[in-house]
Design a protein around this motif. Structure first.
Motif, mmCIF file in Angstrom:
data_model
loop_
_atom_site.group_PDB
_atom_site.id
_atom_site.type_symbol
_atom_site.label_atom_id
_atom_site.label_comp_id
_atom_site.label_asym_id
_atom_site.label_seq_id
_atom_site.Cartn_x
_atom_site.Cartn_y
_atom_site.Cartn_z
ATOM 1 N N TYR A 1 0.817 -1.209 0.000
ATOM 2 C CA TYR A 1 0.000 0.000 0.000
ATOM 3 C C TYR A 1 0.855 1.266 0.000
ATOM 4 C CZ TYR A 1 -3.970 -2.986 1.302
ATOM 5 O OH TYR A 1 -4.944 -3.949 1.330
ATOM 6 N N ASP A 2 1.953 1.251 0.730
ATOM 7 C CA ASP A 2 2.783 2.457 0.887
ATOM 8 C C ASP A 2 3.825 2.631 -0.210
ATOM 9 O OD1 ASP A 2 1.696 3.635 3.233
ATOM 10 O OD2 ASP A 2 2.643 2.087 4.453
ATOM 11 N N PHE A 3 4.114 1.569 -0.976
ATOM 12 C CA PHE A 3 5.152 1.634 -2.014
ATOM 13 C C PHE A 3 4.573 1.218 -3.368
ATOM 14 C CE2 PHE A 3 7.401 1.190 1.944
ATOM 15 C CZ PHE A 3 8.583 1.888 1.782
ATOM 16 N N HIS A 4 5.136 1.774 -4.415
ATOM 17 C CA HIS A 4 4.784 1.354 -5.772
ATOM 18 C C HIS A 4 5.220 -0.098 -5.967
ATOM 19 C CE1 HIS A 4 5.091 1.147 -10.213
ATOM 20 N NE2 HIS A 4 4.106 2.042 -10.174
ATOM 21 N N TYR A 5 4.449 -0.856 -6.752
ATOM 22 C CA TYR A 5 4.738 -2.292 -6.868
ATOM 23 C C TYR A 5 6.097 -2.579 -7.486
ATOM 24 C CZ TYR A 5 3.372 -2.155 -11.854
ATOM 25 O OH TYR A 5 3.285 -1.892 -13.194
ATOM 26 N N ARG A 6 6.698 -1.593 -8.158
ATOM 27 C CA ARG A 6 8.033 -1.797 -8.713
ATOM 28 C C ARG A 6 9.113 -1.064 -7.924
ATOM 29 N NH1 ARG A 6 7.070 -1.427 -15.304
ATOM 30 N NH2 ARG A 6 6.261 -3.555 -15.558
ATOM 31 N N HIS A 7 8.786 -0.606 -6.744
ATOM 32 C CA HIS A 7 9.753 0.181 -5.972
ATOM 33 C C HIS A 7 10.993 -0.636 -5.622
ATOM 34 C CE1 HIS A 7 11.131 3.224 -3.047
ATOM 35 N NE2 HIS A 7 11.504 2.189 -2.320
ATOM 36 N N PHE A 8 10.803 -1.884 -5.227
ATOM 37 C CA PHE A 8 11.930 -2.700 -4.770
ATOM 38 C C PHE A 8 12.547 -3.513 -5.907
ATOM 39 C CE2 PHE A 8 9.195 -2.161 -0.993
ATOM 40 C CZ PHE A 8 10.089 -1.465 -0.200
ATOM 41 N N ASP A 9 11.739 -4.266 -6.612
ATOM 42 C CA ASP A 9 12.213 -5.080 -7.732
ATOM 43 C C ASP A 9 11.264 -4.894 -8.903
ATOM 44 O OD1 ASP A 9 14.520 -6.577 -6.621
ATOM 45 O OD2 ASP A 9 13.000 -7.334 -5.236
ATOM 46 N N ARG A 10 11.852 -4.825 -10.079
ATOM 47 C CA ARG A 10 11.024 -4.535 -11.252
ATOM 48 C C ARG A 10 10.145 -5.719 -11.634
ATOM 49 N NH1 ARG A 10 13.282 -2.342 -17.109
ATOM 50 N NH2 ARG A 10 11.220 -1.923 -18.016
ATOM 51 N N PHE A 11 10.670 -6.936 -11.456
ATOM 52 C CA PHE A 11 9.958 -8.104 -11.975
ATOM 53 C C PHE A 11 9.581 -9.129 -10.908
ATOM 54 C CE2 PHE A 11 12.631 -6.741 -15.650
ATOM 55 C CZ PHE A 11 11.578 -6.244 -16.414
ATOM 56 N N SER A 12 9.743 -8.798 -9.631
ATOM 57 C CA SER A 12 9.378 -9.777 -8.610
ATOM 58 C C SER A 12 9.053 -9.075 -7.307
ATOM 59 C CB SER A 12 10.530 -10.762 -8.378
ATOM 60 O OG SER A 12 11.638 -10.104 -7.794
ATOM 61 N N PRO A 13 8.312 -9.737 -6.415
ATOM 62 C CA PRO A 13 8.063 -9.166 -5.098
ATOM 63 C C PRO A 13 9.377 -9.021 -4.324
ATOM 64 C CG PRO A 13 6.557 -10.980 -5.554
ATOM 65 C CD PRO A 13 7.622 -11.023 -6.604
ATOM 66 N N PRO A 14 9.375 -8.217 -3.273
ATOM 67 C CA PRO A 14 10.620 -7.966 -2.525
ATOM 68 C C PRO A 14 11.067 -9.164 -1.697
ATOM 69 C CG PRO A 14 8.777 -6.783 -1.547
ATOM 70 C CD PRO A 14 8.258 -7.387 -2.792
ATOM 71 N N ASP A 15 12.346 -9.119 -1.308
ATOM 72 C CA ASP A 15 12.951 -10.147 -0.455
ATOM 73 C C ASP A 15 13.334 -9.467 0.858
ATOM 74 O OD1 ASP A 15 12.861 -11.827 -2.752
ATOM 75 O OD2 ASP A 15 14.757 -10.950 -3.432
ATOM 76 N N PHE A 16 12.404 -9.421 1.794
ATOM 77 C CA PHE A 16 12.588 -8.618 2.998
ATOM 78 C C PHE A 16 13.377 -9.353 4.089
ATOM 79 C CE2 PHE A 16 8.473 -6.334 1.798
ATOM 80 C CZ PHE A 16 9.141 -5.189 1.396
ATOM 81 N N PHE A 17 14.263 -8.605 4.765
ATOM 82 C CA PHE A 17 14.866 -9.054 6.013
ATOM 83 C C PHE A 17 14.891 -7.872 6.970
ATOM 84 C CE2 PHE A 17 18.487 -7.279 3.744
ATOM 85 C CZ PHE A 17 19.266 -6.677 4.717
ATOM 86 N N ALA A 18 15.028 -8.169 8.262
ATOM 87 C CA ALA A 18 14.982 -7.121 9.291
ATOM 88 C C ALA A 18 16.250 -7.127 10.138
ATOM 89 C CB ALA A 18 13.756 -7.308 10.183
ATOM 90 N N LYS A 19 16.694 -5.945 10.499
ATOM 91 C CA LYS A 19 17.759 -5.779 11.484
ATOM 92 C C LYS A 19 17.121 -5.333 12.784
ATOM 93 C CE LYS A 19 21.412 -4.358 8.231
ATOM 94 N NZ LYS A 19 22.375 -3.258 7.889
ATOM 95 N N VAL A 20 17.512 -5.981 13.861
ATOM 96 C CA VAL A 20 16.995 -5.651 15.191
ATOM 97 C C VAL A 20 18.200 -5.345 16.068
ATOM 98 C CG1 VAL A 20 15.506 -6.388 17.071
ATOM 99 C CG2 VAL A 20 15.145 -7.315 14.780
ATOM 100 N N ALA A 21 18.236 -4.159 16.648
ATOM 101 C CA ALA A 21 19.449 -3.738 17.356
ATOM 102 C C ALA A 21 19.114 -2.899 18.570
ATOM 103 C CB ALA A 21 20.353 -2.947 16.414
#
Length: 582
Positions: free
Chosen positions: A467-487
């Motif tokens: 909802y907050d990002f354009h569908y091509r914001h992260f990758d042009r041809f695939s959904p994103p590959d998310f990871f998180a840093k916790v510190a």
């Protein structure tokens, strides 16, 4: 249609489906088990929810009215059974705005003296960019106040005709802005984000006649909002100063005297290094970086023209509610004297503070800040408006850790995180460990290796990016590959970072990973969460961040909103996290 065109159409259709194919976020196993435990036959009543809030969320004072409010909000989402909540409704509650990780209300004691609080403090608050050539404007002042900043710094200089006052970073190419515009911007925006007092620190390079003019401007603009006071033996409280504006600068009698050869020598050194006239301030200053550094090291020592005490503007002196002092005679002398009959503000650069701590003056500085105010500002070499580690100041009681608010970066996010505490009012009560008597304080400083509390953080999942990002914001041809840093950000012994696994090709990543953080000074610790889209080139795409005060975290399973690089909260993007303390 040719076979080539047909293949292209097929590929586009496949890519389109792959990008837009969203897996609806489903409750993790932990959530399902808790729902079963606090419901009957797939139905959670209001009494069941209240029991869950008290037992799992540690909300001991939760009321039936609060549970009813949650029920009413879920009715509006059409996910409410007539008899109670089903699993999906319960899950939506956990991810909703009624279940945030920290309180949005002012809840700390606000009746202690100002010296007992950290204040959200800006540095060169009028600059739009770097410290050498950016514009001066009221816009960053307005933005800072609307974000909750409570201390605004203005550098006051004569204009080229020496008949008016400009605000600019002296000795640089920064453009000026009229002082009157800055004062009006402060008045109009001072109490939008918080009703607690705003402090304006003047770095004053003015002659007595222009000081008199400043006094007239300030009095006319602020009127009854202005708080005045003579020398005090204790600062008033934030509670007593609601909707008030305070001026902090050096009284005129502390300016350079004709017979002060040492200070006179500093002035001559600066004048002699001049390379060209500055039409903005009507004086000559060097523009190379080393001279900027010299200027900032003298930041509050006011390298201005010599002013006789009998010519100082009396009305200007009456404006000053928080009297600033020089480092005249050395820091050790000031700390040793620590006048019990008078409170003041002292300023030093981040480097000066680090040097003092390295010279074993740390405990004495903390004792000094129990009654007096210490302002720490960025060293002069930070010409790009970068910031420093704020814990150098906070762990030694410095109330005004002054930051360049116009940039981005880790340290600024930490600053924003600290002042999300106490309802975001811009004032955070210092922990008791910084207000202890001398002998107890020194014992505490020798015992910083003992773990006082362990924070467990379980990252379940995230949602809302589509909802907050354009569908091509992260990758042009695939959904994103998310990871998180916790510190954890905090004192040196508490700093620690963990990284989750990467979830490939998902707009709704499920991590289900738990991390432990042992804390020696939990009162000053901040939890940082950052999410990125993994990239093989290691230039991972930023996907949101937050920073939260550990002392304010609400136990249990919470919906944690993420923010952009500048600190503005996304509308939908959040992560579901469980917090537990041992």
């Amino acid at each position: 249609m040719s076979s080539n065109q047909s293949n292209q159409a097929f590929k586009c259709c496949f890519v389109f489906k792959r990008i837009f194919k969203l897996r609806v976020s489903e409750p993790p196993e932990d959530i399902k088990q808790l729902f079963q435990e606090y419901s009957e036959n797939g139905n959670m009543t209001m009494e069941d929810l209240l029991r869950f809030m008290k037992n799992v969320q540690d909300e001991e004072n939760a009321t039936t009215e609060q549970a009813q409010t949650i029920f009413n909000s879920l009715k509006q989402l059409f996910i409410f059974h007539r008899r109670g909540l089903h699993l999906d409704a319960f899950f939506r509650y956990l991810l909703g705005d009624h279940n945030l990780p920290i309180s949005s209300n002012v809840h700390q004691d606000m009746t202690a003296p100002l010296a007992h609080y950290f204040l959200y403090t800006g540095h060169n608050s009028y600059l739009t960019g770097n410290q050498l050539s950016s514009d001066s404007s009221v816009d960053p002042i307005i933005q800072a106040l609307r974000r909750g900043v409570r201390v605004i710094e203005l550098d006051l200089w004569p204009n080229s005709k020496k008949n008016d006052v400009k605000v600019c970073h002296g000795g640089t190419l920064t453009s000026p802005v009229d002082l009157i515009k800055c004062l009006r911007a402060i008045k109009d925006n001072a109490f939008v984000a918080s009703e607690y007092p705003v402090v304006i620190t003047f770095e004053d390079h003015l002659t007595p006649n222009l000081q008199e003019k400043v006094a007239q401007m300030v009095t006319k603009v602020f009127g009854d909002m202005l708080h005045r006071s003579d020398h005090l033996d204790e600062f008033p409280s934030p509670e007593s100063l609601k909707k008030k504006v305070l001026i902090s600068t050096k009284p005129p009698e502390e300016y350079l005297k004709a017979g002060d050869n040492k200070e006179k020598g500093k002035l001559q050194k600066l004048k002699s290094s001049s390379k060209k006239d500055d039409p903005k301030i009507g004086k000559s200053y060097s523009r190379n970086e080393s001279d900027i550094t010299d200027k900032d090291q003298l930041d509050d020592e006011e390298y201005m023209e010599e002013v006789d005490e009998d010519k100082a503007a009396p009305e200007y002196r009456k404006l000053i509610a928080i009297h600033a002092m020089k480092l005249k005679g050395g820091l050790e002398k000031i700390l040793r004297k620590n006048d019990p009959n008078k409170v003041s503000r002292l300023s030093m650069s981040e480097q000066q503070l680090e040097n003092a701590v390295n010279n074993n003056l740390g405990a004495s500085i903390v004792i000094f800040t129990q009654r007096n105010i210490l302002r720490v500002y960025p060293k002069g070499t930070r010409i790009t408006s970068s910031n420093y580690n704020p814990f150098v100041g906070w762990e030694h009681g410095a109330q005004m850790v002054a930051f360049n608010m116009q940039g981005i970066g880790k340290q600024l996010r930490i600053m924003q995180g600290m002042f999300r505490a106490n309802g975001g009012c811009g004032y955070v009560k210092k922990p008791d460990i910084l207000l202890r008597p001398d002998f107890l304080l020194r014992r505490h400083l020798m015992d910083l290796s003992e773990v006082k509390k362990t924070l467990k953080v379980k990252i379940y999942l995230g949602e809302g990016w589509h909802y907050d990002f354009h569908y091509r914001h992260f990758d042009r041809f695939s959904p994103p590959d998310f990871f998180a840093k916790v510190a954890i950000a905090g004192v040196e012994a508490d700093i620690k970072k963990e990284i989750t696994k990467t979830v490939s090709d998902q707009w709704v990543p499920e991590w289900n990973q738990e991390f432990e953080f042992p804390l020696t000074v939990p009162e000053l610790a901040l939890l940082r969460i950052e999410v990125f889209d993994y990239d093989d080139s290691r230039t991972h795409d930023f996907a949101g961040q937050t920073c939260l005060p550990v002392s304010e975290l609400r136990s249990g399973i919470r919906a944690v909103p993420l923010h952009n690089r500048e600190g503005d909260q996304y509308k939908f993007t959040r992560v579901l996290v469980r917090f537990q303390f041992e």
